[in-house]
Scaffold this active site. Structure first.
Site, PDB file in Angstrom:
ATOM      1  N   TRP A   1       0.863  -1.178   0.000  1.00 26.89           N
ATOM      2  CA  TRP A   1       0.000   0.000   0.000  1.00 26.89           C
ATOM      3  C   TRP A   1       0.895   1.221   0.000  1.00 26.89           C
ATOM      4  O   TRP A   1       2.042   1.177   0.455  1.00 26.89           O
ATOM      5  CB  TRP A   1      -1.009  -0.057   1.139  1.00 26.89           C
ATOM      6  CG  TRP A   1      -0.624   0.616   2.413  1.00 26.89           C
ATOM      7  CD1 TRP A   1       0.153   0.109   3.408  1.00 26.89           C
ATOM      8  CD2 TRP A   1      -1.046   1.914   2.838  1.00 26.89           C
ATOM      9  NE1 TRP A   1       0.258   1.008   4.412  1.00 26.89           N
ATOM     10  CE2 TRP A   1      -0.483   2.129   4.094  1.00 26.89           C
ATOM     11  CE3 TRP A   1      -1.860   2.909   2.272  1.00 26.89           C
ATOM     12  CZ2 TRP A   1      -0.687   3.311   4.803  1.00 26.89           C
ATOM     13  CZ3 TRP A   1      -2.055   4.073   2.980  1.00 26.89           C
ATOM     14  CH2 TRP A   1      -1.482   4.262   4.220  1.00 26.89           C
TER      15      TRP A   1
ATOM     16  N   ASP B   1       5.379  -5.188   2.397  1.00 24.81           N
ATOM     17  CA  ASP B   1       5.663  -6.147   3.469  1.00 24.81           C
ATOM     18  C   ASP B   1       6.590  -7.244   2.963  1.00 24.81           C
ATOM     19  O   ASP B   1       6.546  -7.628   1.795  1.00 24.81           O
ATOM     20  CB  ASP B   1       4.362  -6.779   3.974  1.00 24.81           C
ATOM     21  CG  ASP B   1       3.545  -5.800   4.807  1.00 24.81           C
ATOM     22  OD1 ASP B   1       4.105  -4.742   5.196  1.00 24.81           O
ATOM     23  OD2 ASP B   1       2.361  -6.084   5.066  1.00 24.81           O
TER      24      ASP B   1
END
Lengths: 185, 160
Positions: free
Chosen positions: A109, A128
């Protein structure tokens, strides 16, 4: 004392003007001048009032007021304005690299953070690192919860409570990077 | 057309940036040189609201997320495909005004779409986008709808 030649000349000129002009004519012209005058702004001040007011810049967030640019292993590092998780730099990785044994997720994101050094906003991809169990961080200030410009969970594209490991072979979360995408518009 | 080529160096720079970041050999905490060129509005909004999943260059997790790179321009081959892109729920409900959304869609279709963007296609306008986003798609099987639209486009479009 007889009238001087200058007095006579002045009288003749003024009587001539009085014969050719009228009070109504003067008032009419004055009215036109006043009406036209209001239609054309005469001073720069009047024109300035028609220009759009400069938009006030958005007030700084709590994070932005306290952000620093020297230590990327702390939560208040400027790029961590919207990170939610463990800083990968505390786990053997970097600002944009995953620690050995974990893989960068193909999805992430993207947040927007203000750089305190130049006052400009940069897009930051919170990518991530996935595939192994959660990192045990070495530093004291490695578990962060930045929320700048984050949207609620029903707008998942801009929410960071999500484990952003979609597309990876494993949904196991290890840590989060804060890669620079570029200068926001 | 001029805008199309205007974006190319930026898109290339973004690709290089992404590629550099993907490399494992990058010094761990080194602060790289900050970019000085601002993204365009369409590009910036794509990265912020779409690019996380679709990928900064328009291709990411191919199984889960539709690929845009060198593909998305095909939708502009037919009026139905053109409408489909705007009426997709994540597009219609994107947190942008009509003008910004039109710029973002044009960046996606033209710049990410690359060679798939049909010759002579019209750019989206704010008015067109504003009208179409009033009717977001309600279909649940978007994949089937997508196939149907692309098949229709194959017959009419000059693009590949």
């Amino acid at each position: 004392m007889g009238d001087s030649k200058i007095d006579k000349l002045g009288e003749a000129v003024l009587r001539g003007i009085a014969r050719r002009s009228s009070r109504r004519g003067f008032l009419g012209k004055l009215g036109v001048a006043m009406a036209a005058g209001s239609a054309f702004p005469l001073l720069p001040v009047s024109r300035a009032s028609g220009a759009p007011a400069p938009t006030p810049s958005a007030p700084l967030s709590d994070f932005e007021r306290n952000a620093q640019s020297s230590d990327p292993l702390r939560c208040d590092y400027w790029r961590h304005c919207a990170i939610d998780g463990t800083i990968c730099g505390c786990c053997g990785g970097g600002l944009h690299t995953c620690p050995p044994g974990s893989t960068p997720s193909p999805t992430a994101w993207v947040g927007t953070c203000l750089n305190p050094d130049d006052g400009r906003s940069y897009l930051i991809a919170y990518r991530d690192c996935c595939g192994t169990s959660a990192c045990v961080a070495s530093g004291e200030d490695c578990e962060c919860t930045g929320t700048d410009r984050e949207l609620p969970i029903y707008r998942p594209q801009a929410n960071n409570d999500i484990i952003w490991c979609f597309g990876d072979s494993s949904m196991a979360y290890h840590c989060s990077t804060a890669a620079l995408v570029g200068l926001a518009e | 057309m001029g805008r199309r080529f205007g974006y190319a160096p930026l898109a290339l720079a973004a690709l290089v940036l992404v590629a550099a970041h993907g490399g494992a050999g990058f010094a761990s905490h080194a602060e790289e040189t900050l970019p000085t060129r601002r993204f365009t509005s369409g590009q910036s909004n794509y990265y912020e609201f779409c690019g996380g999943c679709h990928g900064l260059d328009g291709a990411s997790a191919r199984r889960e997320i539709p690929v845009l790179k060198d593909h998305v321009g095909r939708f502009l081959c037919t009026p139905g495909g053109r409408e489909y892109l705007v009426r997709l729920p994540n597009v219609a409900f994107a947190p942008m005004d009509d003008e910004t959304l039109a710029q973002t869609l044009n960046f996606i279709a033209r710049d990410l779409g690359g060679a798939s963007y049909p010759a002579g296609a019209r750019a989206y306008t704010a008015a067109e986008v504003g009208r179409l986003r009033q009717a977001p798609l309600k279909a649940t099987d978007l994949a089937a709808l997508r196939v149907h639209i692309l098949e229709a486009g194959e017959k009419t479009c000059s693009a590949r």
